[in-house]
Design a protein around this motif. Structure first.
Motif, short mmCIF file in Angstrom:
data_model
loop_
_atom_site.label_atom_id
_atom_site.label_comp_id
_atom_site.label_asym_id
_atom_site.label_seq_id
_atom_site.Cartn_x
_atom_site.Cartn_y
_atom_site.Cartn_z
N LEU A 5 0.81 -1.21 0.00
CA LEU A 5 0.00 0.00 0.00
C LEU A 5 0.86 1.27 0.00
O LEU A 5 0.38 2.33 -0.36
N ARG A 6 2.09 1.18 0.44
CA ARG A 6 2.96 2.35 0.49
C ARG A 6 3.64 2.63 -0.84
O ARG A 6 4.21 3.69 -1.03
N ILE A 7 3.60 1.69 -1.76
CA ILE A 7 4.26 1.88 -3.04
C ILE A 7 3.56 3.00 -3.81
O ILE A 7 2.34 3.01 -3.90
N PRO A 8 4.31 3.94 -4.35
CA PRO A 8 3.67 5.07 -5.05
C PRO A 8 2.84 4.63 -6.24
O PRO A 8 3.23 3.73 -7.00
N SER A 9 1.68 5.24 -6.40
CA SER A 9 0.87 5.03 -7.59
C SER A 9 1.51 5.78 -8.75
O SER A 9 2.51 6.50 -8.59
N PHE A 10 0.92 5.64 -9.93
CA PHE A 10 1.46 6.31 -11.11
C PHE A 10 1.49 7.83 -10.91
O PHE A 10 2.47 8.49 -11.25
N THR A 11 0.43 8.37 -10.34
CA THR A 11 0.37 9.83 -10.15
C THR A 11 1.24 10.29 -8.99
O THR A 11 1.63 11.46 -8.94
N GLU A 12 1.54 9.40 -8.06
CA GLU A 12 2.38 9.76 -6.91
C GLU A 12 3.87 9.59 -7.18
O GLU A 12 4.70 10.05 -6.39
N ALA A 13 4.22 8.92 -8.27
CA ALA A 13 5.61 8.58 -8.54
C ALA A 13 6.49 9.83 -8.61
O ALA A 13 6.10 10.85 -9.17
N LYS A 14 7.70 9.71 -8.06
CA LYS A 14 8.63 10.83 -7.99
C LYS A 14 9.77 10.72 -9.01
O LYS A 14 10.53 11.66 -9.18
N ASN A 15 9.92 9.57 -9.64
CA ASN A 15 10.96 9.42 -10.64
C ASN A 15 10.49 8.41 -11.69
O ASN A 15 9.43 7.80 -11.56
N VAL A 20 7.31 3.94 -14.09
CA VAL A 20 7.17 2.80 -14.99
C VAL A 20 6.69 1.56 -14.26
O VAL A 20 5.94 0.74 -14.82
N ARG A 21 7.07 1.42 -12.97
CA ARG A 21 6.65 0.24 -12.21
C ARG A 21 5.20 0.33 -11.76
O ARG A 21 4.64 -0.65 -11.25
N ALA A 22 4.57 1.48 -11.97
CA ALA A 22 3.15 1.63 -11.65
C ALA A 22 2.29 1.75 -12.91
O ALA A 22 1.07 1.75 -12.81
N ALA A 23 2.93 1.83 -14.07
CA ALA A 23 2.20 2.04 -15.32
C ALA A 23 1.46 0.78 -15.75
O ALA A 23 1.98 -0.33 -15.64
N GLY A 24 0.25 0.97 -16.25
CA GLY A 24 -0.45 -0.13 -16.89
C GLY A 24 -0.04 -0.20 -18.34
O GLY A 24 0.90 0.47 -18.78
N MET A 25 -0.73 -1.02 -19.12
CA MET A 25 -0.52 -1.08 -20.56
C MET A 25 -1.79 -0.67 -21.27
O MET A 25 -2.90 -0.97 -20.81
N SER A 173 6.81 -4.20 -17.00
CA SER A 173 7.97 -3.41 -17.42
C SER A 173 9.28 -4.09 -17.04
O SER A 173 10.29 -3.93 -17.73
N MET A 174 9.28 -4.86 -15.97
CA MET A 174 10.49 -5.59 -15.58
C MET A 174 10.81 -6.67 -16.59
O MET A 174 12.00 -6.94 -16.85
N LEU A 344 9.07 4.79 -23.10
CA LEU A 344 7.99 4.41 -24.00
C LEU A 344 6.80 3.84 -23.23
O LEU A 344 5.65 4.20 -23.51
N THR A 345 7.05 2.98 -22.26
CA THR A 345 5.96 2.41 -21.45
C THR A 345 5.19 3.51 -20.74
O THR A 345 3.95 3.52 -20.72
N ILE A 346 5.91 4.46 -20.16
CA ILE A 346 5.26 5.57 -19.45
C ILE A 346 4.44 6.43 -20.41
O ILE A 346 3.30 6.79 -20.13
N ARG A 347 5.03 6.74 -21.56
CA ARG A 347 4.34 7.60 -22.52
C ARG A 347 3.03 6.98 -23.01
O ARG A 347 2.00 7.65 -23.09
N LYS A 348 3.07 5.69 -23.32
CA LYS A 348 1.86 5.03 -23.82
C LYS A 348 0.78 4.97 -22.76
O LYS A 348 -0.42 5.08 -23.07
N TRP A 349 1.16 4.81 -21.50
CA TRP A 349 0.16 4.79 -20.43
C TRP A 349 -0.39 6.20 -20.20
O TRP A 349 -1.60 6.36 -19.99
#
Length: 371
Positions: A5-15, A20-25, A173-174, A344-349
């Motif tokens: 639950l503490r892992i940042p969501s896509f909108t909360e991500a700081k880097n 990318v680790r929160a991005a969907g496809m 993404s991994m 690329l993964t981030i941009r497409k999401w």
């Protein structure tokens, strides 16, 4: 509060790594969900794309259909029911839906009411390369979005291919980072599918990231005994992250696709299609007859490809655990290729989220009367 639950969501991500680790496809692409032979006439299974569940069934006419996996009545999963003819029946009250998601029958009393005009979302399905492909996004787009094109696997002179798949507890993404970036050579020191890689080319063109490596392909003893090195140049490999999947090419002799199915934030099913123009009989300068290629590849998958890819699976699953524990650790990625895969993964999401937000806003706007 749990670590997850503490892992940042896509909108909360700081880097970028957190993002990318929160991005969907983007669902408006084709994704493999199962093998063709896994769904026989009269059978129904559940498949999942990024948390969304689909009822995939094959009617008695042999045609595949996919609808949202819920009955519109009490929201039970339709996959708990049965297929009758070319329709699926809910196990609770027997409400019946056709392949277009339309409610076509209610076997119990209607209490003097008309048959409800109900239709569940339906989705485009195709069969190709021995796999079932689903378009989980807007159905009207399916016809205009190309699938992975693999001409070598079609026609009377098709190359031999025996797909293998794995379901790994790791973000999609991994897996893309793993299969496209050869800096993890050390992981495969036992099998040596490639050796001494050096990145020689990196280019981004639209929704594709191209990379090339000078490397010793199929360097391991078992690998190398099957490769006709007198004919194939195995010192160079081309790869491409062609969103949302990945492919490679070694001198037009050895090719592969890795097609991912993102199930949820930490689960991905990956289908690997390795196909070969020609392999040779080990320790002899004689090619394997075409009629024997498929059974031999089946054996090779069990003895070589699966154990090799299981090393990748163990690594990405361990990376997932490590990320969940240390998501805020400093970023220490050196490979410029990995940076581009992630961008690329981030941009497409981001494109998908922006488009979805626009559609939702338009639906909320009041309809103005015409003059």
């Amino acid at each position: 509060m749990s670590t997850k639950l503490r892992i940042p969501s896509f909108t909360e991500a700081k880097n970028r790594r957190q993002k990318v680790r929160a991005a969907g496809m983007n669902p408006n692409f084709w994704y493999p969900v199962e093998y063709v032979g896994a769904v026989k006439p009269g059978e129904i299974i559940e498949v999942t794309f990024w948390g969304k569940e689909f009822a995939l069934f094959r009617g008695q006419d042999g045609q595949l259909r996919a609808i949202e996996n819920r009955c519109a009545h009490r929201q039970l999963k339709l996959t708990g029911g049965e297929v009758r003819g070319c329709q699926v029946v809910c196990p609770y009250h027997g409400w019946t839906f056709d392949g277009d998601g339309r409610l076509v029958d209610i076997p119990h009393e209607l209490f003097d009411k008309n048959m409800p005009n109900i239709r569940l979302p339906d989705f485009e399905v195709r069969e190709r390369y021995g796999l079932i492909w689903l378009f989980p996004g807007d159905r009207e787009r399916a016809a205009s979005v190309p699938m992975p094109e693999i001409p070598e696997l079609e026609g009377p002179n098709a190359w031999a291919c025996v797909p293998v798949d794995f379901t790994w507890k790791a973000h999609h993404s991994m897996i893309i980072d793993n299969v496209s970036d050869f800096t993890h050579e050390y992981l495969h020191r036992k099998y040596e599918p490639f050796k001494n890689p050096r990145l020689t080319h990196l280019a981004v063109e639209g929704d594709k990231v191209f990379v090339e490596y000078d490397t010793e392909v199929a360097a391991g003893k078992l690998y190398s005994s099957f490769v006709p090195r007198g004919s194939a140049n195995t010192s160079h490999m081309k790869l491409c992250y062609e969103y949302p999947h990945q492919w490679s090419n070694t001198d037009d002799w050895i090719k592969h696709w890795c097609c991912v199915l993102p199930i949820d934030e930490r689960t991905t099913r990956a289908f690997f299609l390795f196909y070969y123009k020609q392999l040779k009989i080990p320790f002899l300068p004689v090619g394997i007859p075409r009629r024997l290629m498929v059974p031999i590849l089946g054996i090779a998958n069990r003895l070589l490809m699966r154990p090799l890819l299981e090393e990748d699976g163990s690594a990405v699953e361990a990376e997932q655990v490590g990320y969940e524990r240390h998501y805020d650790a400093p970023v220490a990625e050196l490979s410029p290729a990995v940076h581009e895969f992630q961008r690329l993964t981030i941009r497409k999401w981001e494109e998908y989220l922006a488009e979805r937000e626009t559609q939702q806003t338009q639906r909320r706007l009041p309809v103005m009367p015409s003059a």
